[in-house]
Design an enzyme around this catalytic site. Structure first.
Site, PDB file in Angstrom:
ATOM      1  CB  SER A   1      44.606 107.438  24.099  1.00 24.27           C
ATOM      2  OG  SER A   1      45.559 107.504  23.088  1.00 24.27           O
TER       3      SER A   1
ATOM      4  CG  ASP B   1      51.168  98.144  25.804  1.00 18.21           C
ATOM      5  OD1 ASP B   1      51.836  97.921  24.785  1.00 18.21           O
ATOM      6  OD2 ASP B   1      50.341  99.081  25.894  1.00 18.21           O
TER       7      ASP B   1
ATOM      8  CE  LYS C   1      53.016  92.424  21.532  1.00 20.45           C
ATOM      9  NZ  LYS C   1      51.976  92.029  20.576  1.00 20.45           N
TER      10      LYS C   1
ATOM     11  N   GLY D   1      52.798 102.807  24.735  1.00 14.45           N
ATOM     12  CA  GLY D   1      53.422 101.481  24.835  1.00 14.45           C
ATOM     13  C   GLY D   1      54.439 101.323  25.950  1.00 14.45           C
TER      14      GLY D   1
ATOM     15  CG  ASP E   1      45.806 105.577  27.924  1.00 12.09           C
ATOM     16  OD1 ASP E   1      45.826 106.098  26.793  1.00 12.09           O
ATOM     17  OD2 ASP E   1      46.474 104.577  28.234  1.00 12.09           O
TER      18      ASP E   1
ATOM     19  CE  LYS F   1      24.196 117.688  24.375  1.00  7.15           C
ATOM     20  NZ  LYS F   1      23.528 118.672  25.243  1.00  7.15           N
TER      21      LYS F   1
HETATM   22  N1  ATP Z   1      40.301  88.009  23.699  1.00  6.68           N
HETATM   23  C1  ATP Z   1      41.367  87.438  24.285  1.00  6.68           C
HETATM   24  N2  ATP Z   1      41.234  86.262  24.956  1.00  6.68           N
HETATM   25  C2  ATP Z   1      42.280  85.681  25.545  1.00  6.68           C
HETATM   26  N3  ATP Z   1      43.534  86.190  25.535  1.00  6.68           N
HETATM   27  C3  ATP Z   1      43.743  87.351  24.906  1.00  6.68           C
HETATM   28  C4  ATP Z   1      42.680  88.042  24.238  1.00  6.68           C
HETATM   29  N4  ATP Z   1      43.187  89.183  23.710  1.00  6.68           N
HETATM   30  C5  ATP Z   1      44.490  89.204  24.052  1.00  6.68           C
HETATM   31  N5  ATP Z   1      44.831  88.112  24.758  1.00  6.68           N
HETATM   32  C6  ATP Z   1      46.169  87.808  25.324  1.00  6.68           C
HETATM   33  O1  ATP Z   1      47.015  88.971  25.244  1.00  6.68           O
HETATM   34  C7  ATP Z   1      48.090  88.769  24.311  1.00  6.68           C
HETATM   35  C8  ATP Z   1      48.320  90.020  23.477  1.00  6.68           C
HETATM   36  O2  ATP Z   1      47.148  90.352  22.765  1.00  6.68           O
HETATM   37  P1  ATP Z   1      47.112  90.732  21.208  1.00  6.68           P
HETATM   38  O3  ATP Z   1      47.629  89.598  20.410  1.00  6.68           O
HETATM   39  O4  ATP Z   1      45.737  91.216  20.916  1.00  6.68           O
HETATM   40  O5  ATP Z   1      48.216  91.882  21.110  1.00  6.68           O
HETATM   41  P2  ATP Z   1      48.104  93.474  21.086  1.00  6.68           P
HETATM   42  O6  ATP Z   1      49.504  93.961  21.061  1.00  6.68           O
HETATM   43  O7  ATP Z   1      47.240  93.910  22.222  1.00  6.68           O
HETATM   44  O8  ATP Z   1      47.393  93.757  19.697  1.00  6.68           O
HETATM   45  P3  ATP Z   1      47.470  95.091  18.798  1.00  6.68           P
HETATM   46  O9  ATP Z   1      48.812  95.731  19.040  1.00  6.68           O
HETATM   47  O10 ATP Z   1      47.298  94.583  17.373  1.00  6.68           O
HETATM   48  O11 ATP Z   1      46.334  95.918  19.274  1.00  6.68           O
HETATM   49  C9  ATP Z   1      47.682  87.529  23.500  1.00  6.68           C
HETATM   50  O12 ATP Z   1      48.814  86.818  23.069  1.00  6.68           O
HETATM   51  C10 ATP Z   1      46.854  86.731  24.501  1.00  6.68           C
HETATM   52  O13 ATP Z   1      47.721  86.019  25.351  1.00  6.68           O
HETATM   53 MG    MG Z   2      50.288  95.764  20.399  1.00 11.51          MG
END
Ligand code: ATP
Ligand code: MG
Length: 312
Positions: A92, A256, A185, A40, A14, A27
């Site tokens: 990434s 994650d 999840k 992940g 990353d 640029k």
């Molecule tokens: N903008 C936010 N404000 C508050 N909490 C957040 C926010 N974004 C993520 N979270 C917290 O992190 C958790 C995981 O985020 P999210 O649901 O976006 O999953 P993700 O796996 O990162 O999404 P994706 O895999 O689709 O990119 C949420 O359940 C929430 O608790």
């Molecule tokens: Mg995810």
């Protein structure tokens, strides 16, 4: 052996940076890049390690990026087992736009794996002396890995008595669910894609999660809803957690971190509700850190007391 084994088939080096405004053609002058080991399962392992979990990260990596990734994991003292591959591990790239606070994330496909390479991942698990109580399969699959790879992994892990935790998307998710896992999840986007339904309301989301459970595809569904929090569903319980009101530096790695917090608590035999609390706290704690930096243990510990959980 280890409490938790994470599996990362398509890790990434990353690279994150920031710039004032993202525009075409020009640029874009960026700040000095920050490198993290990513993908992940690797991220989940980094979170578990920070929380004091007993964890081993299994991953496939190659080339200069693979070497760098390995070094970075070692620097964080995350225990890993690297299966060497012929291809070059992907990078990434994420750029934080300081004028708007938005993140731009460029995700490359990763090297194609040979059948011998991905099979070596399965063989490693088959050959483990003792099975880990939890096996976390997280992230997408690289090119040329069969869509049912996680399904095969789940079959193998279940036969050995491990609880499989799955965080992936698309056909790989569908195939693994057809085999059956302990906990899945999905994000809302992933669940929509899986079901083909918009799932706009809480009851629709709850029903979709319950359908996964009733059909034997998972025992627990932890549906993450970004800023709307998360929903945790089992055969006889449904809980909703509101997201914590923390300042969002970057939402990269929130999912994650959520999985890391949840599995960490489960591996310590906490209740599902308490594990949900830790998942929410870890997800929120990841938001505090810019770019691909993940949650810090002290934030998780502090925030888990503030998570509000109600029956859904
Ligand atoms: N903008 C936010 N404000 C508050 N909490 C957040 C926010 N974004 C993520 N979270 C917290 O992190 C958790 C995981 O985020 P999210 O649901 O976006 O999953 P993700 O796996 O990162 O999404 P994706 O895999 O689709 O990119 C949420 O359940 C929430 O608790
Ligand atoms: Mg995810």
């Amino acid at each position: 052996m280890t409490d938790i084994l994470t599996v990362t088939m398509n890790p990434a080096l990353d690279v994150s940076t920031s710039t004032d405004k993202v525009m075409d053609t020009h640029k874009l002058r960026c700040t000095a890049p920050i490198f993290h080991p990513g993908g992940g399962g690797i991220n989940v392992a980094r979170v578990l390690h920070r929380l004091g979990g007993d964890c081993l990260a299994l991953y496939l990596a190659g080339g200069m990026n693979g070497q760098r990734l390995r070094q970075l994991l070692d620097q964080e003292q995350v225990r890993g087992h690297c299966i060497a591959i012929a291809g070059e591990t992907r990078e990434s790239f994420s750029a934080h736009e300081t004028s708007s606070g938005r993140d731009f994330r460029f995700v490359l496909p990763g090297p194609a794996l040979t059948p011998g390479e991905w099979q070596a991942g399965l063989d490693y698990i088959s050959a483990l002396g003792a099975s880990p109580p939890y096996l976390v399969a997280s992230g997408g699959l690289p090119p040329d890995v069969p869509e049912d790879f996680y399904a095969r992994l789940a079959r193998l892990a279940k036969a050995r008595g491990s609880r499989v935790v799955l965080d992936t998307s698309g056909p790989a998710l569908a195939a693994a669910l057809a085999e059956g896992v302990y906990l899945v999840k999905p994000s809302l986007r992933e669940l929509r894609e899986l079901t083909g339904h918009p799932l706009q309301t809480g009851p629709d989301q709850h029903a979709a999660a319950l359908q996964i459970i009733r059909s034997g595809q998972a025992q627990v569904v932890a549906l993450s809803l970004g800023e709307d929090g998360a929903l945790l569903v089992t055969a006889n319980r449904a809980l909703r957690a509101r997201s914590l009101p923390v300042p969002v530096a970057s939402s990269i790695g929130a999912g994650d971190s959520f999985v890391g917090g949840l599995v960490w608590a489960l591996s310590r035999h906490e209740t599902l509700e308490q594990a949900f609390r830790y998942g929410m706290a870890a997800g929120a704690a990841a938001l505090l850190a810019p770019g691909t930096a993940l949650c810090q243990a002290a934030d998780v510990e502090r925030l888990h007391r503030e998570v509000l959980i109600t029956p859904a």
